[in-house]
Design a protein around this motif. Sequence first.
Motif, PDB file in Angstrom:
ATOM      1  N   SER A   9      38.148 -50.888  23.119  1.00  0.00           N
ATOM      2  CA  SER A   9      37.909 -52.285  22.736  1.00  0.00           C
ATOM      3  C   SER A   9      36.690 -52.858  23.450  1.00  0.00           C
ATOM      4  O   SER A   9      36.298 -53.993  23.185  1.00  0.00           O
ATOM      5  CB  SER A   9      39.144 -53.136  23.074  1.00  0.00           C
ATOM      6  OG  SER A   9      40.258 -52.604  22.405  1.00  0.00           O
ATOM      7  N   ASP A  36      43.765 -49.311  25.192  1.00  0.00           N
ATOM      8  CA  ASP A  36      42.981 -50.260  25.984  1.00  0.00           C
ATOM      9  C   ASP A  36      43.925 -51.301  26.552  1.00  0.00           C
ATOM     10  O   ASP A  36      44.871 -51.724  25.874  1.00  0.00           O
ATOM     11  CB  ASP A  36      41.913 -50.920  25.078  1.00  0.00           C
ATOM     12  CG  ASP A  36      40.819 -51.607  25.874  1.00  0.00           C
ATOM     13  OD1 ASP A  36      41.148 -52.530  26.642  1.00  0.00           O
ATOM     14  OD2 ASP A  36      39.640 -51.244  25.726  1.00  0.00           O
ATOM     15  N   SER A  39      41.407 -55.972  29.074  1.00  0.00           N
ATOM     16  CA  SER A  39      40.976 -56.797  30.208  1.00  0.00           C
ATOM     17  C   SER A  39      40.044 -57.865  29.623  1.00  0.00           C
ATOM     18  O   SER A  39      39.779 -57.865  28.412  1.00  0.00           O
ATOM     19  CB  SER A  39      40.211 -55.943  31.226  1.00  0.00           C
ATOM     20  OG  SER A  39      38.917 -55.662  30.715  1.00  0.00           O
ATOM     21  N   ALA A  41      37.042 -57.816  29.492  1.00  0.00           N
ATOM     22  CA  ALA A  41      35.935 -57.136  28.795  1.00  0.00           C
ATOM     23  C   ALA A  41      36.368 -56.570  27.444  1.00  0.00           C
ATOM     24  O   ALA A  41      35.518 -56.172  26.647  1.00  0.00           O
ATOM     25  CB  ALA A  41      35.378 -56.020  29.669  1.00  0.00           C
ATOM     26  N   GLY A  42      37.685 -56.529  27.205  1.00  0.00           N
ATOM     27  CA  GLY A  42      38.163 -55.985  25.939  1.00  0.00           C
ATOM     28  C   GLY A  42      38.660 -57.068  24.996  1.00  0.00           C
ATOM     29  O   GLY A  42      39.295 -56.796  23.981  1.00  0.00           O
ATOM     30  N   ASP A  64      47.644 -49.717  30.075  1.00  0.00           N
ATOM     31  CA  ASP A  64      46.748 -49.654  31.228  1.00  0.00           C
ATOM     32  C   ASP A  64      46.722 -48.202  31.705  1.00  0.00           C
ATOM     33  O   ASP A  64      47.784 -47.629  31.981  1.00  0.00           O
ATOM     34  CB  ASP A  64      47.328 -50.579  32.322  1.00  0.00           C
ATOM     35  CG  ASP A  64      46.431 -50.692  33.529  1.00  0.00           C
ATOM     36  OD1 ASP A  64      45.686 -49.740  33.829  1.00  0.00           O
ATOM     37  OD2 ASP A  64      46.502 -51.745  34.193  1.00  0.00           O
ATOM     38  N   SER A  66      46.074 -47.034  34.420  1.00  0.00           N
ATOM     39  CA  SER A  66      46.613 -46.829  35.769  1.00  0.00           C
ATOM     40  C   SER A  66      48.146 -46.859  35.786  1.00  0.00           C
ATOM     41  O   SER A  66      48.756 -46.645  36.828  1.00  0.00           O
ATOM     42  CB  SER A  66      46.021 -47.839  36.757  1.00  0.00           C
ATOM     43  OG  SER A  66      46.353 -49.142  36.381  1.00  0.00           O
ATOM     44  N   ALA A  88      37.258 -48.451  31.945  1.00  0.00           N
ATOM     45  CA  ALA A  88      36.820 -48.648  33.331  1.00  0.00           C
ATOM     46  C   ALA A  88      36.466 -50.109  33.530  1.00  0.00           C
ATOM     47  O   ALA A  88      36.157 -50.823  32.579  1.00  0.00           O
ATOM     48  CB  ALA A  88      35.585 -47.785  33.621  1.00  0.00           C
ATOM     49  N   SER A 129      30.758 -41.030  32.354  1.00  0.00           N
ATOM     50  CA  SER A 129      30.307 -41.478  33.672  1.00  0.00           C
ATOM     51  C   SER A 129      28.925 -42.140  33.557  1.00  0.00           C
ATOM     52  O   SER A 129      28.496 -42.493  32.458  1.00  0.00           O
ATOM     53  CB  SER A 129      30.333 -40.303  34.643  1.00  0.00           C
ATOM     54  OG  SER A 129      30.061 -40.744  35.946  1.00  0.00           O
ATOM     55  N   ALA A 182      22.382 -43.372  31.132  1.00  0.00           N
ATOM     56  CA  ALA A 182      21.564 -44.479  31.625  1.00  0.00           C
ATOM     57  C   ALA A 182      22.163 -45.804  31.145  1.00  0.00           C
ATOM     58  O   ALA A 182      23.184 -45.828  30.451  1.00  0.00           O
ATOM     59  CB  ALA A 182      20.144 -44.307  31.092  1.00  0.00           C
ATOM     60  N   ASN A 184      23.112 -48.694  28.977  1.00  0.00           N
ATOM     61  CA  ASN A 184      23.197 -48.859  27.519  1.00  0.00           C
ATOM     62  C   ASN A 184      22.846 -50.279  27.105  1.00  0.00           C
ATOM     63  O   ASN A 184      23.132 -51.228  27.828  1.00  0.00           O
ATOM     64  CB  ASN A 184      24.631 -48.624  27.054  1.00  0.00           C
ATOM     65  CG  ASN A 184      25.042 -47.167  27.030  1.00  0.00           C
ATOM     66  OD1 ASN A 184      25.692 -46.717  26.115  1.00  0.00           O
ATOM     67  ND2 ASN A 184      24.670 -46.413  28.055  1.00  0.00           N
ATOM     68  N   GLN A 189      27.843 -55.901  23.371  1.00  0.00           N
ATOM     69  CA  GLN A 189      27.903 -55.808  24.835  1.00  0.00           C
ATOM     70  C   GLN A 189      28.309 -57.166  25.386  1.00  0.00           C
ATOM     71  O   GLN A 189      27.755 -58.202  25.017  1.00  0.00           O
ATOM     72  CB  GLN A 189      26.554 -55.372  25.430  1.00  0.00           C
ATOM     73  CG  GLN A 189      26.674 -55.089  26.926  1.00  0.00           C
ATOM     74  CD  GLN A 189      25.450 -54.404  27.520  1.00  0.00           C
ATOM     75  OE1 GLN A 189      24.343 -54.575  27.017  1.00  0.00           O
ATOM     76  NE2 GLN A 189      25.648 -53.634  28.575  1.00  0.00           N
TER      77      GLN A 189
END
Length: 330
Positions: A9, A36, A39, A41-42, A64, A66, A88, A129, A182, A184, A189
């Motif tokens: 998301s 997802d 959060s 950001a989502g 989540d 985690s 992340a 990553s 690199a 994005n 965004q």
Amino acid sequence: MKALVTGGSGFIGSNFIRYLLTDSEVNEDLEILNVDKLSYAGMGKNIEHMGLSENKNYKFIRADISDKDAIEKIFSEENPELVFNFAAESHVDRSIEDSENFEKSNFLGACNLFKSAIKNNVKRFVQISTDEVYGSIENGSFSEDAKLNPSSPYSATKAAADLNALAYFKTHNFPVIITRSANNYGEYQFPEKILPVFITNLIGGKKVPLMHSAENPGLNVRDWLNVKDNCRAIWFVAKNGNIGEVYNVPGENEKTNTHMTNLLLNNFGFGEEMIEKIPHRKAHDFRYSVSGKKLKNLGFLHKHNDLEKEIKNLVEWYKKNQNWWRPLKK
Ligand code: NAD
């Protein structure tokens, strides 16, 4: 084939799902499961805004990474063959204020996914990553075997996940591939990262905050990668890469922050009076640069690296899609 996309998301994850479901380059019948936690950001409803939430090959589960039990349940019930871990915490400044969620999601969450993937015999796992794990470099570019030297809690938690993924490869033959990309840029965004903050400020006639000091007046260098090329590269290595390997994904467009600021100001017909100088963040890395030789040798070619043209299109996109970003902007 079923592909689990975590963090689907968010910015890159949603662009990746759109790429998998709609791009003719992907000639595979894929079922996509987006996991997802939504959060801040989502919360952009990216997939809905892209018109893909009702696609018959798309399914969403809010969880989540985690939460170990929730993740194990998803793997054992859904049996994905491919996994792409985008989930992340991704904003460096937030990791400097409080790193706890970064440690939980970026390291512990990633480890939960690795363990469930091994237990449930996943065929390929791509860990997404960042070039930030290598830290800053004055000259030249880091290759994949360079020492990891992260500067922020964000990049350190990403580096920790990379190291454990590679250890699980050696110990358990975990079929993992790591991409380190690199910076994005692109559609969807979240308006807390430098380009969307600048573009949305300028749309509103507001100044742009550029990190600056007498010794370093906005000269930090970032390598700009179009999110569409990153999505292509991630899929490309999933198909063609070797397990246990790391692949850098450069943008082939290294620019100073001042250059990018001026590029945006020019697009709006503004001058330097629209720059508000703010102090550098703590441990602000001066330059990121990764070598893309290994990815090129595998046969990957960028398609979207005409930066000026792409930035112009991006500005137009943010102008046209204010209904997407306005509710998200502070
Ligand atoms: P983003 O912040 O836009 O999206 C992250 C998504 O992950 C959000 O939807 C959020 O809800 C979800 N998420 C966060 N923690 C979660 C958890 N514990 N469980 C489930 N979902 C969770 O980030 P992005 O820019 O799309 O970055 C995606 C990935 O790409 C990250 O792993 C990041 O480290 C990596 N990356 C990003 C860039 C970049 O320039 N944006 C560059 C290199 C690498």
